[in-house]
Structure formats: structure tokens, C-alpha cells
Design a protein around this motif. Sequence first.
Motif, PDB file in Angstrom:
ATOM      1  N   ILE A 270       1.078  -1.054   0.160  1.00 39.00           N
ATOM      2  CA  ILE A 270      -0.051   0.047   0.054  1.00 39.00           C
ATOM      3  C   ILE A 270       0.388   1.000  -0.124  1.00 39.00           C
ATOM      4  O   ILE A 270       1.977   1.896   0.753  1.00 39.00           O
ATOM      5  N   ASP A 271       0.739   1.950  -0.847  1.00 34.95           N
ATOM      6  CA  ASP A 271       1.355   2.941  -1.147  1.00 34.95           C
ATOM      7  C   ASP A 271       0.635   4.719  -0.743  1.00 34.95           C
ATOM      8  O   ASP A 271      -0.393   4.802  -1.456  1.00 34.95           O
ATOM      9  N   ALA A 272       0.001   5.479   0.473  1.00 35.69           N
ATOM     10  CA  ALA A 272      -0.418   6.394   0.928  1.00 35.69           C
ATOM     11  C   ALA A 272       0.692   7.377   1.040  1.00 35.69           C
ATOM     12  O   ALA A 272       0.366   8.349   2.650  1.00 35.69           O
ATOM     13  N   ALA A 273       1.490   7.661   0.405  1.00 37.78           N
ATOM     14  CA  ALA A 273       2.565   8.600   0.546  1.00 37.78           C
ATOM     15  C   ALA A 273       1.997   9.430   0.909  1.00 37.78           C
ATOM     16  O   ALA A 273       2.901  10.163   1.738  1.00 37.78           O
ATOM     17  N   TYR A 274       0.654  10.617   0.463  1.00 37.55           N
ATOM     18  CA  TYR A 274       0.456  11.471   0.762  1.00 37.55           C
ATOM     19  C   TYR A 274      -0.376  11.115   2.227  1.00 37.55           C
ATOM     20  O   TYR A 274      -0.556  11.803   3.257  1.00 37.55           O
ATOM     21  N   ALA A 275      -1.562  10.672   1.624  1.00 32.00           N
ATOM     22  CA  ALA A 275      -2.336  10.820   2.322  1.00 32.00           C
ATOM     23  C   ALA A 275      -2.580  10.055   3.882  1.00 32.00           C
ATOM     24  O   ALA A 275      -3.815   9.766   4.919  1.00 32.00           O
ATOM     25  N   GLY A 276      -1.504   8.837   4.019  1.00 25.98           N
ATOM     26  CA  GLY A 276      -1.147   8.401   5.292  1.00 25.98           C
ATOM     27  C   GLY A 276      -1.032   9.118   6.023  1.00 25.98           C
ATOM     28  O   GLY A 276      -1.566   8.816   7.266  1.00 25.98           O
ATOM     29  N   SER A 277      -0.265  10.696   6.495  1.00 26.41           N
ATOM     30  CA  SER A 277      -0.690  11.087   7.608  1.00 26.41           C
ATOM     31  C   SER A 277      -1.652  11.645   8.519  1.00 26.41           C
ATOM     32  O   SER A 277      -1.925  12.012   9.544  1.00 26.41           O
ATOM     33  N   ALA A 278      -2.682  11.321   7.386  1.00 24.97           N
ATOM     34  CA  ALA A 278      -4.464  11.799   7.967  1.00 24.97           C
ATOM     35  C   ALA A 278      -4.762  10.529   8.663  1.00 24.97           C
ATOM     36  O   ALA A 278      -5.530  11.201   9.371  1.00 24.97           O
ATOM     37  N   PHE A 279      -3.988   9.267   8.412  1.00 28.56           N
ATOM     38  CA  PHE A 279      -4.355   8.365   9.072  1.00 28.56           C
ATOM     39  C   PHE A 279      -4.660   8.496  10.549  1.00 28.56           C
ATOM     40  O   PHE A 279      -5.083   7.521  11.195  1.00 28.56           O
ATOM     41  N   ILE A 280      -3.587   9.278  11.010  1.00 31.40           N
ATOM     42  CA  ILE A 280      -4.015   9.242  12.516  1.00 31.40           C
ATOM     43  C   ILE A 280      -5.015  10.437  13.534  1.00 31.40           C
ATOM     44  O   ILE A 280      -4.909   9.733  13.990  1.00 31.40           O
ATOM     45  N   CYS A 281      -6.383  10.041  12.322  1.00 31.03           N
ATOM     46  CA  CYS A 281      -6.874  11.215  12.979  1.00 31.03           C
ATOM     47  C   CYS A 281      -8.372  10.258  12.451  1.00 31.03           C
ATOM     48  O   CYS A 281      -8.443   9.578  11.753  1.00 31.03           O
ATOM     49  N   PRO A 282      -9.323  10.266  14.315  1.00 27.49           N
ATOM     50  CA  PRO A 282     -10.060   9.202  13.831  1.00 27.49           C
ATOM     51  C   PRO A 282     -11.120   8.939  12.749  1.00 27.49           C
ATOM     52  O   PRO A 282     -11.457   8.040  12.536  1.00 27.49           O
ATOM     53  N   GLU A 283     -11.360  10.096  12.052  1.00 20.73           N
ATOM     54  CA  GLU A 283     -12.398  10.208  11.279  1.00 20.73           C
ATOM     55  C   GLU A 283     -11.453  10.119  10.026  1.00 20.73           C
ATOM     56  O   GLU A 283     -12.941   9.539   9.106  1.00 20.73           O
ATOM     57  N   PHE A 284     -10.711   9.945   9.979  1.00 17.94           N
ATOM     58  CA  PHE A 284      -9.662   9.593   8.253  1.00 17.94           C
ATOM     59  C   PHE A 284     -10.024   8.077   8.749  1.00 17.94           C
ATOM     60  O   PHE A 284      -8.722   7.485   7.387  1.00 17.94           O
ATOM     61  N   LEU A 374      -0.084  17.812  15.731  1.00 21.96           N
ATOM     62  CA  LEU A 374      -0.544  16.739  14.715  1.00 21.96           C
ATOM     63  C   LEU A 374      -2.021  17.040  14.024  1.00 21.96           C
ATOM     64  O   LEU A 374      -1.912  16.553  13.054  1.00 21.96           O
ATOM     65  N   GLN A 375      -2.651  16.291  14.882  1.00 16.64           N
ATOM     66  CA  GLN A 375      -4.435  16.078  14.141  1.00 16.64           C
ATOM     67  C   GLN A 375      -4.702  17.601  13.626  1.00 16.64           C
ATOM     68  O   GLN A 375      -4.918  17.408  13.408  1.00 16.64           O
ATOM     69  N   ALA A 376      -4.631  18.451  14.412  1.00 17.18           N
ATOM     70  CA  ALA A 376      -5.330  19.632  14.571  1.00 17.18           C
ATOM     71  C   ALA A 376      -4.691  20.266  12.883  1.00 17.18           C
ATOM     72  O   ALA A 376      -4.671  21.108  12.411  1.00 17.18           O
ATOM     73  N   TYR A 377      -2.818  20.260  13.099  1.00 18.89           N
ATOM     74  CA  TYR A 377      -2.609  20.689  11.649  1.00 18.89           C
ATOM     75  C   TYR A 377      -3.104  19.736  10.467  1.00 18.89           C
ATOM     76  O   TYR A 377      -3.507  20.537   9.606  1.00 18.89           O
ATOM     77  N   ILE A 378      -3.204  18.874  10.585  1.00 20.92           N
ATOM     78  CA  ILE A 378      -4.405  17.482   9.341  1.00 20.92           C
ATOM     79  C   ILE A 378      -5.323  18.707   8.626  1.00 20.92           C
ATOM     80  O   ILE A 378      -5.385  19.278   8.045  1.00 20.92           O
ATOM     81  N   ARG A 379      -6.119  18.660  10.322  1.00 18.13           N
ATOM     82  CA  ARG A 379      -8.315  19.208   9.838  1.00 18.13           C
ATOM     83  C   ARG A 379      -7.346  20.437   9.563  1.00 18.13           C
ATOM     84  O   ARG A 379      -9.021  21.064   9.215  1.00 18.13           O
ATOM     85  N   LYS A 380      -6.921  21.726   9.782  1.00 14.65           N
ATOM     86  CA  LYS A 380      -6.435  23.024   9.571  1.00 14.65           C
ATOM     87  C   LYS A 380      -6.998  22.872   7.622  1.00 14.65           C
ATOM     88  O   LYS A 380      -7.165  23.316   7.151  1.00 14.65           O
ATOM     89  N   HIS A 381      -5.543  22.012   7.508  1.00 14.78           N
ATOM     90  CA  HIS A 381      -5.268  21.957   5.963  1.00 14.78           C
ATOM     91  C   HIS A 381      -6.648  21.441   5.694  1.00 14.78           C
ATOM     92  O   HIS A 381      -6.654  21.949   4.526  1.00 14.78           O
ATOM     93  N   VAL A 382      -7.275  19.914   5.608  1.00 16.63           N
ATOM     94  CA  VAL A 382      -8.393  19.417   4.796  1.00 16.63           C
ATOM     95  C   VAL A 382      -9.108  20.054   5.783  1.00 16.63           C
ATOM     96  O   VAL A 382     -10.073  20.756   4.183  1.00 16.63           O
ATOM     97  N   GLY A 383      -9.772  21.543   6.446  1.00 22.71           N
ATOM     98  CA  GLY A 383     -10.782  22.279   6.311  1.00 22.71           C
ATOM     99  C   GLY A 383     -10.451  23.421   5.702  1.00 22.71           C
ATOM    100  O   GLY A 383     -11.267  23.896   4.542  1.00 22.71           O
ATOM    101  N   LEU A 384      -9.146  24.193   4.844  1.00 27.62           N
ATOM    102  CA  LEU A 384      -8.884  24.789   3.813  1.00 27.62           C
ATOM    103  C   LEU A 384      -9.229  23.999   2.705  1.00 27.62           C
ATOM    104  O   LEU A 384      -9.600  25.242   1.781  1.00 27.62           O
ATOM    105  N   ALA A 385      -9.133  23.161   2.539  1.00 29.09           N
ATOM    106  CA  ALA A 385      -9.364  22.468   1.014  1.00 29.09           C
ATOM    107  C   ALA A 385     -11.201  23.170   0.928  1.00 29.09           C
ATOM    108  O   ALA A 385     -11.418  22.745  -0.098  1.00 29.09           O
TER     109      ALA A 385
END
Length: 480
Positions: A270-284, A374-385
Amino acid sequence: MEAAEFRRRGKEMVDYIADYLENIEKRQVYPDVEPGYLRSLIPEEAPEEPESYEDVVKDIERVIMPGVTHWHSPYFYAYFPTANSFPAMLADMLCGAIGCIGFSWAASPACTELETVMLDWLGKMLKLPDDFLAGTEGRGGGVIQGTASEASLMALLAARSRVIKLIQADQPDRSETDIISKLLAYSSDQAHSSVERAGMIAGVRMKKISTDSKFAVRGDTLQRALQEDRSAGLIPFYFCATLGTTPSCAFDRITELGPICRAENIWMHIDAAYAGSAFICPEFRPLLNGIEFADSFNFNPHKWLLINFDCSTMWVKNRSDIIGAFKIEPLYLKHDHQESGLVTDYRHWQIPLGRRFRSLKMWFVFRMYGLKGLQAYIRKHVGLAKEFECLVRADQRFEICADVVLGLVCFRLKGSNELTETLLKRINSARKIHLVPCQLAGKFVLRFAICARTIQSRHVHEAWCHISQLASELLQELPH
């Protein structure tokens, strides 16, 4: 340079770096230079006599900065993010100072042991199955590779080695050359180009599996391909699933694909190069469901987890598969503890021999941000997208071209491909923001990736106003 001057110059360089990053949005995000610009700015040969540090530093702004693409600018929306944080930079300084080449436990025990523990820490953040963790007795474990490209290649080579051994155990007279000539690996037609390149390096055929309307590989499509290829006398042995494809951040259906790979004795990487970081958030984390079927898994903390390049984390369920494929033991690399079962020598897990003390960056960042930071950082980026997606959807001239799941928005002007191509040329020529395109279902599409650590809502709105204004100018020029 002696220690006293290093102390002084080091403080000056930290100030320069802090000023650069604090003021980065004032710089033009994309350079305005032509190929070959740099050669004329420096001498043809290295100096024979030492130059002063002041002269070297003066040339950073004169020679280097005019040709830099500012990846950490809040106006950089191309490719995917590359991570950047002050704790990681400080750890990199310490890594450079220690300067060990950690090819074995004996070469620097802390280098090896911290890496093993950090990969377990991160694996637990991701809620990986215990099979992937080293612990103190586990058969699996993690390793830091340089890039996801290296991880894909390592997984493919390990899978090739495993299938050759299995076939030769059953058919001792069958040659390795004959087996390799029949081997077939698979990936999505949306997979990163490095997956196809891994096949070229490994000398095995790679077949691209077509995707559905969401740009994901489905189980029935892979099953049909396997049946056809086995009937043709080929040996399917490896499938690279992608979670978060480069063009559109699509997710192959690993809950469908995994059971097929297991039943067919195919190595699933499994190659999750970009998305893998988001998996630390329970919702992802549900995006990773099906990981229990994988033989190996990889993602890049150096993309989205605030750990500077290079840091690509890879886990395997059975480390003997990867170690057994590449193990060579010259006398000068042997040490007293290598057969104890308590240590691993990471040179067996990678293409190069030498390796840097990269786990220091993980250790600093994990401790100074904590999982919640780290979770807050990911969520901030997803929210901006999502904010940018809403701006696009509110403009009837544009269309969204793929589901916006994480921090990437794929969009285009309605109409011909040439129209969106022209818009992109104007966006990048203006050099206020930087974007790159992709091709989705025959359409020329713009990718807007949330990248910078310092990005705020105002930057996203400024970018959209700029895109919208350029689109208005372009559409006004068209004949009515």
C-alpha cells in the motif's frame, strides 16, 4: 572554522532561516529565471584559496534565492506538501553533527534503536495491526526509506524474491530467469510513475488496472485481470494499491482488493505517500481499513507530518521477507550482536548501505507537537481545502472533477481542455501562486493542494480571487 566561530555563524544562520520563513510570502513563489541562469553567476572552477564566510553568505541572495521555488510559501499549491517545522530542522542539525552512518546496530546503536521505536510509535498512532510493529518480539517492523519510490521498489523486490523461492521449492529445476520472465505485477492506472519505474528496475512486467468513476481500483476488475493473466501462463505476484493518488487523491478499495490478494498469494503493498499522515485522525482512519491484508505499507511523514525531507516510513508484516531478499554479510560489517534477535541491521532493509540518523526528526516532532498537535495541523489543511472547494462550486464557470477528501481540490473551467490549459499558463506566468495540472478521464484539470505550514484562510481566498480574475480576463477574450 573553529567552534567559537561556528557558534556565532550558527546563530546568524538560524536568524537567516527564521527571517526567510517568517517573510516567505513576500517572495515571488515561482522563480523568473531561464535554464542555465546560475552558471554565469559563479566562477568556472572552485577557489584555490579559502574565501570568507561573509562572501559565501552574501551569495545566497545573489545566486541561490533567485532560482528557488518557495515550497513553503502560502502561495504554493503545486504537487503535494513537503513538510517543514522548526523542531525537525533542529533535529536535522543534530543529525548532521553526530554524523553517523547507521548501516548496522554496531555502527551507532541509538540510530538503529530510536528508528525502530519511532516506527512503532507512528504505527500505533495509525492504529496499524500489531503484525506491523516490531515491539520486542514481533516478526514485522518499520524502517525509514528516503522516498515512497524506494519503498515501492523494496516491496516489489522482496515480493519477487519471495515468489521465486516459493516456486523453486516446488519446482527445483526451474530457473530464476524463466520464473522472472513470467512474473506480472499490478498497479492502478492512477498510481505514481515511480511504481511503474520500480517494475522497470526490477525487470518485471507491470500491468495497469483500470479504475472506476472515482478513479479507484475495484476488486472485480483486479480479479478479472488475474484470471486472464493466469490463463495466459503468467505468474501474478504483486499488487501496489494506492491510498491518495497523485492526480486526484483517490483511494483504491483495499477492503475488496486485500482478500483477493491473500487468496491468490499476491503481495499487496500500500502506497499512501500523501494521504497516510491523515490516518492519525480518527475520522480519516477508515480510509486505511483493509490494511490487515497488506504485506507492506508506506507513507511520507515528510509530506504532511511536519518532518522535513527525507523521511518515508515503511512497515512490513514479516521482516524476514525483506531482509532475506538483500542480505549480504561481508566480514567488515559483522558485529557481535547481529544474531541475537534483539537488533536489526537496517542496511538489509534498503537499497543503499549508509543511512542518516533520520529518526531524530520524528522524535523531536512527535514530542514537541504531540498527537493532538499533529491532528490539528491535518484538520486545518483539510478545512482549508473544503473552503476552496466551496469557492469553486459557487462559481458556475468552474467544475469540481474529483471528490475532495483531504487537502487536494481538482477543478477546471467548463469547456475545452485548451481553455483550462491557457488559464494555467496565465496563473503560473503571473507567479503570484503556483499550480500544476493532471489528467482525469481525458480532461485537463488543475490541482490545488494545501501545502504550507503557515497557510491561512486569507491566502486561500487571495488565490481564488486571483484565479477568478484571470479566468474572467480569459473568457472575455473569447469570441461570443
